[in-house]
Scaffold this active site. Structure first.
Site, short mmCIF file in Angstrom:
data_model
loop_
_atom_site.label_atom_id
_atom_site.label_comp_id
_atom_site.label_asym_id
_atom_site.label_seq_id
_atom_site.Cartn_x
_atom_site.Cartn_y
_atom_site.Cartn_z
N ASP A 13 1.07 -0.96 0.09
CA ASP A 13 -0.02 0.36 -0.44
C ASP A 13 1.01 1.39 -0.09
OD1 ASP A 13 -2.66 1.28 0.61
OD2 ASP A 13 -2.01 1.65 2.28
N GLU A 44 2.33 -0.54 -4.83
CA GLU A 44 1.16 0.99 -5.36
C GLU A 44 1.62 1.99 -5.54
OE1 GLU A 44 -3.28 2.74 -3.93
OE2 GLU A 44 -1.20 2.08 -2.46
#
Ligand code: GLC
Ligand code: CA
Length: 553
Positions: A210, A270
Protein backbone atom coordinates in the site's frame (compact mmCIF):
# COMPACT_ATOMS: atom_id res chain seq x y z
CA UNK A 1 -14.21 -29.37 -13.80
CA UNK A 2 -11.44 -27.10 -12.61
CA UNK A 3 -8.28 -27.18 -14.63
CA UNK A 4 -4.99 -27.72 -12.89
CA UNK A 5 -3.26 -24.40 -12.38
CA UNK A 6 0.39 -23.77 -13.18
CA UNK A 7 3.13 -25.47 -11.21
CA UNK A 8 3.00 -24.13 -7.67
CA UNK A 9 6.76 -23.85 -7.55
CA UNK A 10 7.14 -21.91 -10.77
CA UNK A 11 8.92 -18.76 -9.52
CA UNK A 12 7.44 -16.72 -12.36
CA UNK A 13 3.83 -17.81 -11.82
CA UNK A 14 2.78 -14.19 -11.37
CA UNK A 15 3.97 -12.92 -14.74
CA UNK A 16 0.70 -13.54 -16.56
CA UNK A 17 -1.56 -14.29 -13.64
CA UNK A 18 -5.20 -13.25 -13.31
CA UNK A 19 -5.44 -11.88 -9.77
CA UNK A 20 -8.82 -11.35 -8.13
CA UNK A 21 -9.06 -8.67 -5.47
CA UNK A 22 -11.25 -9.48 -2.49
CA UNK A 23 -12.36 -6.63 -0.26
CA UNK A 24 -13.08 -8.99 2.62
CA UNK A 25 -15.81 -7.07 4.42
CA UNK A 26 -17.89 -7.02 1.26
CA UNK A 27 -17.34 -10.45 -0.27
CA UNK A 28 -19.20 -13.11 1.75
CA UNK A 29 -20.54 -13.05 5.31
CA UNK A 30 -20.51 -16.52 6.87
CA UNK A 31 -21.95 -15.66 10.30
CA UNK A 32 -24.64 -13.19 9.27
CA UNK A 33 -23.39 -10.14 11.18
CA UNK A 34 -23.39 -8.01 8.04
CA UNK A 35 -19.63 -8.00 7.62
CA UNK A 36 -17.83 -10.26 5.17
CA UNK A 37 -15.32 -12.58 6.80
CA UNK A 38 -12.59 -15.15 6.17
CA UNK A 39 -14.87 -18.21 6.57
CA UNK A 40 -17.05 -16.50 3.95
CA UNK A 41 -14.12 -16.45 1.54
CA UNK A 42 -13.32 -20.08 2.29
CA UNK A 43 -16.92 -21.00 1.52
CA UNK A 44 -16.56 -19.41 -1.91
CA UNK A 45 -13.29 -20.96 -3.04
CA UNK A 46 -15.18 -23.18 -5.48
CA UNK A 47 -16.60 -20.06 -7.08
CA UNK A 48 -13.12 -18.60 -7.47
CA UNK A 49 -11.79 -21.83 -8.94
CA UNK A 50 -14.69 -22.00 -11.39
CA UNK A 51 -14.10 -18.35 -12.30
CA UNK A 52 -10.56 -19.38 -13.19
CA UNK A 53 -8.35 -16.92 -11.34
CA UNK A 54 -4.74 -17.75 -10.52
CA UNK A 55 -4.50 -15.74 -7.32
CA UNK A 56 -6.46 -13.72 -4.81
CA UNK A 57 -5.31 -10.36 -3.52
CA UNK A 58 -6.88 -9.86 -0.12
CA UNK A 59 -7.36 -6.28 1.07
CA UNK A 60 -6.61 -5.72 4.79
CA UNK A 61 -8.20 -8.17 7.21
CA UNK A 62 -6.20 -7.06 10.25
CA UNK A 63 -7.70 -5.74 13.48
CA UNK A 64 -8.86 -2.22 12.72
CA UNK A 65 -11.34 0.42 13.83
CA UNK A 66 -12.14 0.83 10.11
CA UNK A 67 -11.38 4.53 9.99
CA UNK A 68 -10.21 3.77 6.44
CA UNK A 69 -11.77 0.45 5.52
CA UNK A 70 -9.04 -1.56 7.25
CA UNK A 71 -6.11 0.44 5.86
CA UNK A 72 -5.73 1.62 9.45
CA UNK A 73 -4.06 -1.42 10.99
CA UNK A 74 -3.99 -2.02 14.75
CA UNK A 75 -1.89 -5.16 14.61
CA UNK A 76 -0.09 -6.40 11.53
CA UNK A 77 0.16 -9.99 12.69
CA UNK A 78 -3.41 -10.86 13.55
CA UNK A 79 -6.91 -11.14 12.08
CA UNK A 80 -9.75 -8.77 12.94
CA UNK A 81 -11.99 -10.76 15.29
CA UNK A 82 -15.02 -9.68 13.23
CA UNK A 83 -13.41 -11.36 10.21
CA UNK A 84 -12.20 -14.49 11.95
CA UNK A 85 -9.14 -15.94 13.63
CA UNK A 86 -5.66 -16.94 12.57
CA UNK A 87 -7.07 -20.46 12.41
CA UNK A 88 -9.68 -19.25 9.91
CA UNK A 89 -6.89 -17.62 7.96
CA UNK A 90 -4.96 -20.89 7.79
CA UNK A 91 -8.09 -22.73 6.70
CA UNK A 92 -8.65 -20.15 3.95
CA UNK A 93 -5.06 -20.49 2.72
CA UNK A 94 -5.39 -24.27 2.68
CA UNK A 95 -8.64 -24.11 0.73
CA UNK A 96 -7.25 -21.65 -1.80
CA UNK A 97 -4.05 -23.61 -2.27
CA UNK A 98 -6.06 -26.81 -2.53
CA UNK A 99 -7.85 -25.24 -5.49
CA UNK A 100 -4.54 -24.12 -7.04
CA UNK A 101 -5.10 -20.46 -6.17
CA UNK A 102 -2.32 -18.32 -4.70
CA UNK A 103 -2.83 -15.68 -2.04
CA UNK A 104 -1.44 -12.14 -1.99
CA UNK A 105 -2.14 -10.08 1.13
CA UNK A 106 -2.22 -6.33 1.45
CA UNK A 107 0.48 -4.80 3.60
CA UNK A 108 0.16 -1.23 4.84
CA UNK A 109 3.63 0.07 5.75
CA UNK A 110 3.26 3.84 5.42
CA UNK A 111 1.08 4.21 8.50
CA UNK A 112 -0.43 2.17 11.29
CA UNK A 113 -3.69 2.98 12.99
CA UNK A 114 -3.78 5.28 15.98
CA UNK A 115 -4.79 2.24 18.06
CA UNK A 116 -1.58 0.38 17.24
CA UNK A 117 0.37 -0.47 20.40
CA UNK A 118 3.30 1.64 19.23
CA UNK A 119 1.20 4.73 18.64
CA UNK A 120 -0.41 4.40 22.04
CA UNK A 121 3.10 4.13 23.53
CA UNK A 122 4.15 7.19 21.55
CA UNK A 123 1.28 9.23 22.98
CA UNK A 124 2.10 8.12 26.51
CA UNK A 125 5.82 8.88 26.13
CA UNK A 126 7.38 12.34 26.23
CA UNK A 127 8.65 14.45 23.39
CA UNK A 128 11.99 13.21 22.06
CA UNK A 129 11.43 9.65 23.35
CA UNK A 130 12.28 6.51 21.36
CA UNK A 131 8.55 5.73 21.37
CA UNK A 132 7.79 8.92 19.47
CA UNK A 133 10.65 8.31 17.06
CA UNK A 134 8.74 5.43 15.44
CA UNK A 135 6.32 8.01 14.02
CA UNK A 136 6.72 11.51 12.62
CA UNK A 137 6.29 13.99 15.47
CA UNK A 138 7.07 17.70 15.26
CA UNK A 139 6.78 20.70 17.55
CA UNK A 140 3.91 22.98 16.64
CA UNK A 141 4.49 26.61 15.80
CA UNK A 142 3.56 29.50 18.07
CA UNK A 143 4.63 30.06 21.70
CA UNK A 144 2.94 26.88 22.95
CA UNK A 145 3.04 24.87 19.78
CA UNK A 146 -0.64 25.58 19.21
CA UNK A 147 -0.19 26.03 15.47
CA UNK A 148 0.50 23.06 13.14
CA UNK A 149 4.13 22.64 12.04
CA UNK A 150 2.93 23.24 8.46
CA UNK A 151 -0.32 23.86 6.59
CA UNK A 152 -0.21 20.52 4.80
CA UNK A 153 -3.44 18.84 3.73
CA UNK A 154 -4.01 15.09 3.93
CA UNK A 155 -4.90 12.90 0.95
CA UNK A 156 -8.44 12.63 2.28
CA UNK A 157 -8.76 16.38 2.78
CA UNK A 158 -8.35 18.30 6.07
CA UNK A 159 -5.03 18.91 7.83
CA UNK A 160 -2.18 16.39 7.68
CA UNK A 161 -0.93 17.28 11.18
CA UNK A 162 -2.83 16.57 14.39
CA UNK A 163 -1.85 17.87 17.87
CA UNK A 164 -1.36 15.53 20.79
CA UNK A 165 -1.79 18.12 23.55
CA UNK A 166 1.80 18.80 24.65
CA UNK A 167 2.83 21.13 21.83
CA UNK A 168 3.71 18.27 19.51
CA UNK A 169 1.87 17.20 16.36
CA UNK A 170 2.06 14.02 14.31
CA UNK A 171 1.99 13.59 10.56
CA UNK A 172 -0.71 11.61 8.77
CA UNK A 173 -0.75 11.77 5.00
CA UNK A 174 -4.18 10.09 5.18
CA UNK A 175 -6.75 10.16 8.01
CA UNK A 176 -5.81 11.32 11.55
CA UNK A 177 -6.36 7.68 12.59
CA UNK A 178 -3.44 6.74 10.29
CA UNK A 179 -0.21 8.14 11.77
CA UNK A 180 2.76 7.86 9.39
CA UNK A 181 5.67 5.67 10.45
CA UNK A 182 9.21 7.02 10.55
CA UNK A 183 11.03 4.66 8.19
CA UNK A 184 14.42 5.89 9.38
CA UNK A 185 13.69 4.12 12.63
CA UNK A 186 15.37 0.71 12.83
CA UNK A 187 12.61 -0.84 14.94
CA UNK A 188 10.03 0.06 12.31
CA UNK A 189 12.12 -1.56 9.60
CA UNK A 190 12.78 -4.69 11.62
CA UNK A 191 9.15 -5.05 12.61
CA UNK A 192 7.96 -5.08 9.01
CA UNK A 193 10.51 -7.77 8.12
CA UNK A 194 9.02 -9.78 10.96
CA UNK A 195 5.54 -9.23 9.54
CA UNK A 196 6.61 -10.30 6.05
CA UNK A 197 8.03 -13.51 7.49
CA UNK A 198 5.00 -14.06 9.71
CA UNK A 199 2.61 -14.23 6.74
CA UNK A 200 5.07 -15.90 4.40
CA UNK A 201 5.53 -18.66 6.98
CA UNK A 202 1.74 -19.07 7.02
CA UNK A 203 1.81 -19.79 3.32
CA UNK A 204 1.07 -16.41 1.81
CA UNK A 205 2.47 -16.20 -1.73
CA UNK A 206 2.93 -12.46 -1.97
CA UNK A 207 2.16 -8.93 -0.86
CA UNK A 208 0.41 -5.91 -2.30
CA UNK A 209 2.25 -2.92 -0.91
CA UNK A 210 0.00 0.00 0.00
CA UNK A 211 1.22 3.50 -0.96
CA UNK A 212 4.65 2.05 -1.62
CA UNK A 213 6.00 5.40 -2.80
CA UNK A 214 5.46 7.26 0.48
CA UNK A 215 7.58 5.44 3.07
CA UNK A 216 10.84 7.37 2.77
CA UNK A 217 10.52 10.97 3.89
CA UNK A 218 12.96 13.78 4.49
CA UNK A 219 11.53 16.57 6.59
CA UNK A 220 13.87 19.55 7.03
CA UNK A 221 13.82 21.59 10.25
CA UNK A 222 11.86 24.33 8.48
CA UNK A 223 8.95 22.70 6.76
CA UNK A 224 7.82 24.08 3.41
CA UNK A 225 4.23 25.19 2.90
CA UNK A 226 1.64 23.06 1.16
CA UNK A 227 2.00 25.25 -1.94
CA UNK A 228 5.78 24.77 -1.91
CA UNK A 229 5.36 21.05 -1.39
CA UNK A 230 3.05 20.81 -4.37
CA UNK A 231 5.45 22.78 -6.54
CA UNK A 232 8.33 20.39 -5.80
CA UNK A 233 9.53 18.19 -8.58
CA UNK A 234 8.39 14.61 -8.14
CA UNK A 235 10.40 13.28 -11.03
CA UNK A 236 13.88 13.43 -9.49
CA UNK A 237 13.55 11.20 -6.44
CA UNK A 238 14.12 14.15 -4.11
CA UNK A 239 10.59 15.24 -3.21
CA UNK A 240 10.31 15.45 0.59
CA UNK A 241 7.42 13.00 0.81
CA UNK A 242 6.76 11.09 -2.37
CA UNK A 243 8.76 8.60 -4.40
CA UNK A 244 12.14 9.36 -2.85
CA UNK A 245 14.98 7.29 -4.24
CA UNK A 246 15.97 5.86 -0.87
CA UNK A 247 12.61 4.09 -0.57
CA UNK A 248 14.20 1.40 -2.70
CA UNK A 249 16.68 0.58 0.06
CA UNK A 250 13.69 -0.58 2.09
CA UNK A 251 12.44 -2.79 -0.71
CA UNK A 252 15.89 -4.24 -1.35
CA UNK A 253 15.77 -5.44 2.27
CA UNK A 254 12.29 -6.86 1.74
CA UNK A 255 13.46 -8.61 -1.42
CA UNK A 256 16.06 -10.50 0.58
CA UNK A 257 13.26 -11.77 2.83
CA UNK A 258 11.07 -12.73 -0.16
CA UNK A 259 13.96 -14.67 -1.63
CA UNK A 260 14.33 -16.76 1.52
CA UNK A 261 11.23 -18.63 0.35
CA UNK A 262 10.65 -21.19 -2.38
CA UNK A 263 9.17 -20.04 -4.60
CA UNK A 264 10.19 -16.49 -3.69
CA UNK A 265 7.35 -14.39 -2.33
CA UNK A 266 6.15 -11.83 -4.80
CA UNK A 267 5.13 -8.23 -4.33
CA UNK A 268 3.27 -5.61 -6.27
CA UNK A 269 3.67 -1.93 -5.49
CA UNK A 270 0.86 0.56 -5.35
CA UNK A 271 2.94 3.52 -6.47
CA UNK A 272 1.26 6.53 -8.03
CA UNK A 273 4.40 8.00 -9.56
CA UNK A 274 5.12 10.31 -12.44
CA UNK A 275 6.64 10.08 -14.99
CA UNK A 276 5.68 6.42 -15.50
CA UNK A 277 9.34 5.52 -16.00
CA UNK A 278 9.75 5.92 -12.24
CA UNK A 279 7.66 2.79 -11.73
CA UNK A 280 10.57 0.76 -13.05
CA UNK A 281 12.52 0.67 -9.80
CA UNK A 282 9.54 -0.56 -7.82
CA UNK A 283 9.11 -3.31 -10.40
CA UNK A 284 12.78 -4.30 -10.50
CA UNK A 285 13.95 -7.77 -9.53
CA UNK A 286 15.99 -6.23 -6.67
CA UNK A 287 12.89 -4.45 -5.42
CA UNK A 288 9.26 -5.42 -5.14
CA UNK A 289 9.24 -7.05 -8.57
CA UNK A 290 6.01 -5.66 -9.93
CA UNK A 291 4.11 -2.37 -9.81
CA UNK A 292 0.56 -1.43 -10.66
CA UNK A 293 0.06 0.77 -13.62
CA UNK A 294 -3.20 2.66 -13.48
CA UNK A 295 -2.86 4.09 -16.98
CA UNK A 296 -5.67 2.01 -18.50
CA UNK A 297 -7.86 2.75 -15.52
CA UNK A 298 -7.35 6.45 -16.10
CA UNK A 299 -7.77 6.28 -19.87
CA UNK A 300 -10.96 7.04 -21.74
CA UNK A 301 -12.51 4.31 -23.86
CA UNK A 302 -10.49 5.20 -26.92
CA UNK A 303 -8.42 3.09 -29.31
CA UNK A 304 -5.45 5.41 -29.70
CA UNK A 305 -5.26 6.09 -25.97
CA UNK A 306 -5.39 2.38 -25.13
CA UNK A 307 -2.74 1.58 -27.68
CA UNK A 308 -0.37 4.20 -26.32
CA UNK A 309 -0.79 2.88 -22.78
CA UNK A 310 -0.31 -0.72 -23.87
CA UNK A 311 2.82 0.03 -25.90
CA UNK A 312 4.40 2.16 -23.17
CA UNK A 313 3.80 -0.38 -20.45
CA UNK A 314 4.95 -3.38 -22.44
CA UNK A 315 8.13 -1.49 -23.34
CA UNK A 316 8.67 -0.71 -19.66
CA UNK A 317 8.18 -4.34 -18.69
CA UNK A 318 10.85 -5.37 -21.17
CA UNK A 319 13.23 -2.82 -19.68
CA UNK A 320 12.72 -3.96 -16.10
CA UNK A 321 12.46 -7.66 -16.87
CA UNK A 322 9.20 -7.66 -14.92
CA UNK A 323 5.74 -8.21 -16.29
CA UNK A 324 3.27 -5.41 -16.57
CA UNK A 325 -0.03 -5.11 -14.74
CA UNK A 326 -3.48 -4.09 -15.93
CA UNK A 327 -6.26 -2.74 -13.75
CA UNK A 328 -9.67 -1.29 -14.55
CA UNK A 329 -11.30 -1.42 -11.16
CA UNK A 330 -10.35 -1.68 -7.51
CA UNK A 331 -11.65 -0.59 -4.13
CA UNK A 332 -10.53 3.02 -4.65
CA UNK A 333 -12.17 3.96 -7.94
CA UNK A 334 -15.56 4.13 -9.61
CA UNK A 335 -16.30 0.72 -11.16
CA UNK A 336 -15.43 0.61 -14.85
CA UNK A 337 -18.88 -0.53 -15.98
CA UNK A 338 -20.06 2.84 -14.67
CA UNK A 339 -17.07 4.94 -15.71
CA UNK A 340 -17.47 3.96 -19.33
CA UNK A 341 -21.10 5.04 -19.26
CA UNK A 342 -20.18 8.54 -18.11
CA UNK A 343 -18.99 11.46 -20.23
CA UNK A 344 -15.26 11.30 -21.08
CA UNK A 345 -12.66 12.28 -18.56
CA UNK A 346 -11.07 15.34 -20.04
CA UNK A 347 -7.89 16.38 -18.30
CA UNK A 348 -8.57 15.38 -14.71
CA UNK A 349 -9.73 11.81 -14.95
CA UNK A 350 -10.16 10.63 -11.39
CA UNK A 351 -11.75 13.83 -10.22
CA UNK A 352 -14.18 14.21 -13.02
CA UNK A 353 -15.42 10.63 -12.64
CA UNK A 354 -16.20 11.36 -9.03
CA UNK A 355 -17.76 14.67 -9.90
CA UNK A 356 -20.05 13.03 -12.39
CA UNK A 357 -21.18 10.52 -9.85
CA UNK A 358 -21.69 13.17 -7.25
CA UNK A 359 -23.48 15.35 -9.80
CA UNK A 360 -24.30 18.09 -7.31
CA UNK A 361 -27.89 17.01 -6.86
CA UNK A 362 -28.61 16.53 -10.55
CA UNK A 363 -28.83 13.15 -12.20
CA UNK A 364 -25.49 11.84 -13.41
CA UNK A 365 -25.42 11.47 -17.15
CA UNK A 366 -25.04 7.74 -16.98
CA UNK A 367 -25.66 5.37 -19.86
CA UNK A 368 -25.44 2.08 -17.98
CA UNK A 369 -26.04 -0.18 -20.97
CA UNK A 370 -23.25 1.44 -22.90
CA UNK A 371 -21.02 1.41 -19.82
CA UNK A 372 -21.35 -2.35 -19.44
CA UNK A 373 -20.93 -2.99 -23.17
CA UNK A 374 -17.71 -1.00 -23.17
CA UNK A 375 -16.50 -2.55 -19.92
CA UNK A 376 -16.91 -6.04 -21.38
CA UNK A 377 -15.08 -5.01 -24.55
CA UNK A 378 -12.25 -3.36 -22.62
CA UNK A 379 -11.87 -6.33 -20.28
CA UNK A 380 -11.76 -8.84 -23.11
CA UNK A 381 -9.03 -6.77 -24.77
CA UNK A 382 -7.13 -6.50 -21.49
CA UNK A 383 -7.29 -10.23 -20.84
CA UNK A 384 -5.57 -10.82 -24.18
CA UNK A 385 -2.58 -8.70 -23.19
CA UNK A 386 0.68 -10.08 -21.82
CA UNK A 387 1.11 -9.27 -18.12
CA UNK A 388 -0.91 -9.72 -14.93
CA UNK A 389 -4.59 -8.84 -14.96
CA UNK A 390 -5.93 -7.53 -11.65
CA UNK A 391 -9.69 -7.95 -11.34
CA UNK A 392 -11.87 -6.52 -8.60
CA UNK A 393 -14.66 -8.52 -6.95
CA UNK A 394 -17.97 -7.94 -8.68
CA UNK A 395 -16.58 -6.78 -12.01
CA UNK A 396 -17.14 -10.33 -13.29
CA UNK A 397 -20.83 -9.66 -12.63
CA UNK A 398 -20.72 -6.39 -14.55
CA UNK A 399 -21.57 -4.54 -11.34
CA UNK A 400 -21.80 -0.79 -11.59
CA UNK A 401 -21.02 1.78 -8.94
CA UNK A 402 -23.71 2.28 -6.31
CA UNK A 403 -24.19 6.02 -6.58
CA UNK A 404 -27.10 6.58 -4.25
CA UNK A 405 -25.81 5.48 -0.85
CA UNK A 406 -27.48 7.71 1.76
CA UNK A 407 -25.09 10.03 3.58
CA UNK A 408 -25.80 8.41 6.92
CA UNK A 409 -24.70 5.01 5.58
CA UNK A 410 -21.40 6.21 4.13
CA UNK A 411 -18.15 4.98 5.68
CA UNK A 412 -15.29 6.36 3.61
CA UNK A 413 -13.17 9.04 5.35
CA UNK A 414 -12.94 11.02 2.10
CA UNK A 415 -16.67 11.70 2.43
CA UNK A 416 -16.36 12.99 5.98
CA UNK A 417 -13.18 14.96 5.47
CA UNK A 418 -14.03 16.69 2.19
CA UNK A 419 -16.72 17.18 3.83
CA UNK A 420 -19.44 15.67 1.70
CA UNK A 421 -17.97 17.18 -1.46
CA UNK A 422 -16.31 13.97 -2.55
CA UNK A 423 -18.75 11.09 -2.12
CA UNK A 424 -15.83 8.78 -1.56
CA UNK A 425 -15.30 5.16 -2.42
CA UNK A 426 -18.17 3.32 -0.75
CA UNK A 427 -19.99 2.94 -4.08
CA UNK A 428 -17.55 0.29 -5.27
CA UNK A 429 -17.38 -1.42 -1.87
CA UNK A 430 -20.99 -2.51 -1.52
CA UNK A 431 -21.26 -6.24 -0.67
CA UNK A 432 -21.61 -8.29 -3.84
CA UNK A 433 -24.81 -10.19 -4.70
CA UNK A 434 -24.73 -13.97 -4.78
CA UNK A 435 -28.44 -14.74 -5.09
CA UNK A 436 -31.45 -13.14 -6.77
CA UNK A 437 -33.35 -12.80 -3.49
CA UNK A 438 -32.54 -12.85 0.18
CA UNK A 439 -31.88 -10.25 2.87
CA UNK A 440 -28.50 -9.31 1.39
CA UNK A 441 -28.70 -11.14 -1.94
CA UNK A 442 -26.88 -14.12 -0.50
CA UNK A 443 -23.97 -12.08 0.87
CA UNK A 444 -25.05 -13.27 4.30
CA UNK A 445 -28.13 -14.27 6.24
CA UNK A 446 -28.61 -10.75 7.59
CA UNK A 447 -28.37 -7.29 6.10
CA UNK A 448 -25.15 -5.92 4.61
CA UNK A 449 -22.90 -3.30 6.22
CA UNK A 450 -23.42 -1.00 3.21
CA UNK A 451 -26.89 -0.89 1.64
CA UNK A 452 -27.30 -2.84 -1.62
CA UNK A 453 -29.58 -1.41 -4.32
CA UNK A 454 -32.57 -3.44 -5.62
CA UNK A 455 -30.93 -3.94 -9.03
CA UNK A 456 -28.18 -6.07 -7.45
CA UNK A 457 -30.41 -9.17 -7.54
CA UNK A 458 -30.51 -9.44 -11.30
CA UNK A 459 -26.71 -9.13 -11.44
CA UNK A 460 -26.19 -11.83 -8.83
CA UNK A 461 -24.04 -14.90 -9.39
CA UNK A 462 -27.20 -17.01 -9.26
CA UNK A 463 -28.86 -14.93 -11.99
CA UNK A 464 -25.84 -15.18 -14.29
CA UNK A 465 -24.31 -18.59 -13.65
CA UNK A 466 -26.41 -20.48 -16.20
CA UNK A 467 -26.73 -17.69 -18.76
CA UNK A 468 -24.15 -18.06 -21.55
CA UNK A 469 -24.55 -14.39 -22.50
CA UNK A 470 -23.86 -13.15 -18.97
CA UNK A 471 -20.82 -11.16 -17.93
CA UNK A 472 -19.93 -13.94 -15.51
CA UNK A 473 -19.91 -16.46 -18.38
CA UNK A 474 -17.72 -14.11 -20.39
CA UNK A 475 -15.15 -13.83 -17.59
CA UNK A 476 -15.17 -17.59 -16.99
CA UNK A 477 -14.63 -18.40 -20.62
CA UNK A 478 -12.06 -15.70 -21.15
CA UNK A 479 -10.02 -16.78 -18.13
CA UNK A 480 -10.12 -20.44 -19.13
CA UNK A 481 -9.10 -19.66 -22.70
CA UNK A 482 -6.43 -17.25 -21.60
CA UNK A 483 -4.81 -19.88 -19.45
CA UNK A 484 -4.66 -22.22 -22.41
CA UNK A 485 -3.59 -19.69 -25.00
CA UNK A 486 -1.02 -17.52 -23.33
CA UNK A 487 2.58 -18.36 -24.08
CA UNK A 488 5.39 -15.87 -24.60
CA UNK A 489 4.78 -12.39 -23.25
CA UNK A 490 4.87 -10.77 -26.66
CA UNK A 491 2.38 -8.94 -28.77
CA UNK A 492 2.37 -7.52 -32.28
CA UNK A 493 -0.14 -5.17 -33.80
CA UNK A 494 -1.89 -6.06 -37.04
CA UNK A 495 -3.23 -3.42 -39.42
CA UNK A 496 -6.78 -2.59 -38.36
CA UNK A 497 -9.93 -1.73 -40.29
CA UNK A 498 -10.09 1.81 -38.88
CA UNK A 499 -8.47 4.17 -36.37
CA UNK A 500 -11.06 3.05 -33.87
CA UNK A 501 -10.04 -0.59 -34.04
CA UNK A 502 -7.12 -2.31 -32.30
CA UNK A 503 -6.03 -5.68 -33.62
CA UNK A 504 -3.38 -7.55 -31.67
CA UNK A 505 -1.64 -10.85 -32.21
CA UNK A 506 -0.20 -13.18 -29.61
CA UNK A 507 2.04 -16.11 -30.48
CA UNK A 508 0.29 -19.34 -31.55
CA UNK A 509 -2.49 -17.77 -33.62
CA UNK A 510 -4.37 -16.00 -30.78
CA UNK A 511 -5.72 -12.63 -31.88
CA UNK A 512 -7.93 -10.00 -30.30
CA UNK A 513 -9.75 -7.29 -32.19
CA UNK A 514 -11.45 -4.44 -30.36
CA UNK A 515 -13.80 -2.03 -32.05
CA UNK A 516 -13.92 1.13 -29.92
CA UNK A 517 -15.97 2.99 -32.52
CA UNK A 518 -19.70 3.63 -32.97
CA UNK A 519 -20.00 1.79 -36.29
CA UNK A 520 -19.56 -1.87 -37.15
CA UNK A 521 -16.46 -2.96 -39.08
CA UNK A 522 -15.91 -6.10 -41.18
CA UNK A 523 -15.04 -9.13 -39.06
CA UNK A 524 -11.38 -10.02 -39.53
CA UNK A 525 -10.50 -13.55 -40.68
CA UNK A 526 -10.23 -16.35 -38.16
CA UNK A 527 -12.37 -18.65 -36.00
CA UNK A 528 -14.24 -16.76 -33.32
CA UNK A 529 -13.29 -18.03 -29.87
CA UNK A 530 -15.18 -15.52 -27.78
CA UNK A 531 -16.88 -12.15 -28.14
CA UNK A 532 -17.71 -9.47 -25.59
CA UNK A 533 -21.19 -8.97 -27.09
CA UNK A 534 -23.57 -10.46 -29.66
CA UNK A 535 -22.06 -10.96 -33.12
CA UNK A 536 -23.59 -12.24 -36.34
CA UNK A 537 -20.42 -13.42 -38.01
CA UNK A 538 -19.80 -10.94 -40.79
CA UNK A 539 -19.32 -7.78 -38.76
CA UNK A 540 -17.68 -6.69 -35.54
CA UNK A 541 -20.30 -4.46 -33.88
CA UNK A 542 -19.51 -1.15 -32.15
CA UNK A 543 -17.82 -1.28 -28.73
CA UNK A 544 -17.14 -4.99 -29.01
CA UNK A 545 -14.03 -7.15 -28.72
CA UNK A 546 -13.57 -10.55 -30.27
CA UNK A 547 -10.94 -13.24 -29.77
CA UNK A 548 -9.94 -15.21 -32.83
CA UNK A 549 -7.95 -18.29 -33.56
CA UNK A 550 -6.01 -17.86 -36.75
CA UNK A 551 -4.01 -20.63 -38.40
CA UNK A 552 -0.33 -19.82 -37.84
CA UNK A 553 1.35 -18.73 -41.03
C1 GLC B 1 -4.18 3.04 -0.70
C2 GLC B 1 -5.40 2.17 -0.58
C3 GLC B 1 -6.54 3.03 -0.11
C4 GLC B 1 -6.19 3.62 1.24
C5 GLC B 1 -4.86 4.36 1.18
C6 GLC B 1 -4.33 4.66 2.56
O1 GLC B 1 -4.30 4.00 -1.68
O2 GLC B 1 -5.65 1.52 -1.79
O3 GLC B 1 -7.73 2.32 -0.03
O4 GLC B 1 -7.19 4.50 1.63
O5 GLC B 1 -3.87 3.61 0.54
O6 GLC B 1 -3.90 3.48 3.17
CA1 CA C 1 -19.43 -11.86 9.26
Amino acid sequence: MTEQRSDTHDPLWWHQAAVYQIYPRSFADANGDGIGDLPGITSRVDYLARLGVDAVWLSPFYPSALADGGYDVDDYRDVDPRLGTLGDFDAMVAALHGAGIKLIVDIVPNHSSDRHEWFREALAAPKGSPERDRYVFRDGLGPHGEQPPADWTSMFGGPAWTPVGDGQWYLHLFAPEQPDFNWRNEEVRADFLKTLRFWSDRGVDGFRVDVAHALAKDLPPDLPSQAELEAMDRATGTHLLWDRDEVHEIYAEWRRVFDEYDPPRIAVAEAWVDPPARRARYASAEGLGQAFNFDLLEADFDAAGFRRVIDDNLAQAVETGSSTTWVFSNHDVVRHATRYGLPPNGDTPRKSQREWLLSGGTEPELDAVRGLRRARAATLLMLALPGSAYLYQGEELGLGEVADIPDEARQDPTFFRSPGVDVGRDGCRVPIPWTVEGPSFGFGSGSAHLPQPPWFGKLSVEAQAQDPASTLALYREALALRRRLQTAETLTWAPAASDEVLHLRRPGGWEAVANFGATAVPMPAGDVLLASGPIDGSELPPETTVWLRVASQ
